[in-house]
Design a protein around this motif. Structure first.
Motif, short mmCIF file in Angstrom:
data_model
loop_
_atom_site.label_atom_id
_atom_site.label_comp_id
_atom_site.label_asym_id
_atom_site.label_seq_id
_atom_site.Cartn_x
_atom_site.Cartn_y
_atom_site.Cartn_z
N LEU A 100 0.91 -5.67 -94.97
CA LEU A 100 1.02 -4.99 -96.18
C LEU A 100 2.41 -4.86 -96.94
CD1 LEU A 100 -1.69 -2.30 -95.55
CD2 LEU A 100 -2.03 -4.19 -96.99
N GLU A 101 3.55 -5.07 -95.96
CA GLU A 101 4.74 -4.97 -96.61
C GLU A 101 5.34 -6.26 -97.16
OE1 GLU A 101 6.99 -2.28 -96.54
OE2 GLU A 101 5.11 -1.14 -95.85
N CYS A 102 5.24 -7.33 -96.40
CA CYS A 102 5.54 -8.71 -96.76
C CYS A 102 4.71 -9.51 -97.11
CB CYS A 102 6.62 -9.35 -95.91
SG CYS A 102 5.82 -9.78 -94.41
N GLY A 103 3.43 -9.54 -97.03
CA GLY A 103 2.52 -10.24 -97.29
C GLY A 103 2.17 -11.49 -96.19
N LYS A 104 2.70 -11.48 -95.17
CA LYS A 104 2.62 -12.47 -94.29
C LYS A 104 1.26 -12.55 -93.78
CE LYS A 104 4.64 -14.02 -89.87
NZ LYS A 104 5.66 -13.26 -88.75
N ILE A 105 0.75 -13.62 -93.54
CA ILE A 105 -0.54 -13.72 -92.92
C ILE A 105 -0.52 -14.55 -91.70
CG2 ILE A 105 -2.75 -14.81 -93.27
CD1 ILE A 105 -2.39 -14.68 -96.11
N ILE A 106 -0.99 -13.54 -90.52
CA ILE A 106 -1.04 -14.35 -89.37
C ILE A 106 -2.40 -14.70 -88.75
CG2 ILE A 106 -0.50 -13.77 -86.75
CD1 ILE A 106 1.35 -11.61 -88.08
N GLU A 141 8.13 -8.01 -87.84
CA GLU A 141 9.62 -7.93 -88.77
C GLU A 141 9.79 -6.73 -89.56
OE1 GLU A 141 7.41 -10.47 -88.09
OE2 GLU A 141 8.60 -11.84 -86.75
N CYS A 142 8.59 -6.31 -90.16
CA CYS A 142 8.63 -5.09 -91.14
C CYS A 142 8.65 -3.92 -90.55
CB CYS A 142 7.42 -5.27 -92.18
SG CYS A 142 7.39 -6.67 -93.30
N GLN A 143 8.16 -3.66 -89.31
CA GLN A 143 8.14 -2.43 -88.37
C GLN A 143 9.73 -2.14 -88.10
OE1 GLN A 143 5.51 -2.20 -85.35
NE2 GLN A 143 4.21 -3.55 -86.23
N GLY A 144 10.41 -3.33 -87.94
CA GLY A 144 11.67 -3.18 -87.43
C GLY A 144 12.86 -2.86 -88.63
N LYS A 145 12.25 -2.68 -89.83
CA LYS A 145 13.21 -2.60 -90.95
C LYS A 145 13.48 -1.27 -91.30
CE LYS A 145 11.91 -6.66 -93.55
NZ LYS A 145 10.96 -6.90 -95.07
#
Length: 145
Positions: A100-106, A141-145
């Motif tokens: 929900l932060e960067c829009g990355k889809i895994i 990645e976004c959790q680490g920001k």
């Protein structure tokens, strides 16, 4: 896995079956999704296709994506009010985790989860045809920001 030519042949077959005219623009959009390394928005697809055919319009991209999705040649992941992202339907089922932060889809597949979904449907006397699961959260990645 199907080749690009097999996808294009399938597209031609479905266009003919629907009584539509052949369109190089449809082929370009399908080719773009075939070569994509990630899920793309209609605008990202438009920007890629525009490099190859400057006469294509954004409305054509939207209409073509709707047609391709209806024909099950592509799949979409919905982002609610933010719209959809598209990927080629490669015939292999998978689900999605969406940041929900960067829009990355895994993409992921879990056999235990699949069996559980089938069992739940069976318990409810529900004939499961297909499904799509999207998990929404925050990527590593976004959790680490």
């Amino acid at each position: 896995m199907q080749t690009l030519q097999e996808y294009l042949d399938e597209l031609k077959s479905r266009v003919k079956k629907r009584g539509l005219k052949h369109s190089a623009q449809r082929e370009l959009i399908l080719q773009t999704l075939y070569h994509a390394k990630e899920h793309l928005t209609p605008e990202e697809i438009y920007n890629e296709v525009k490099k190859l055919n400057s006469s294509i319009g954004l409305a054509t991209v939207y209409r073509t994506l709707a047609f391709l999705e209806k024909e099950q040649l592509v799949q979409s992941v919905s982002f609610g009010s933010e719209g959809k992202k598209y990927e080629l339907n490669r015939g292999e089922h998978h689900d999605h985790m969406i940041c929900l932060e960067c829009g990355k889809i895994i993409e992921f597949f879990n056999e235990d989860l699949e069996r559980l979904q089938e069992a739940i449907a069976k318990e409810s006397d529900f004939k499961l045809i297909t499904h799509q699961m999207n998990l929404y959260g925050i990527c590593k990645e976004c959790q680490g920001k």
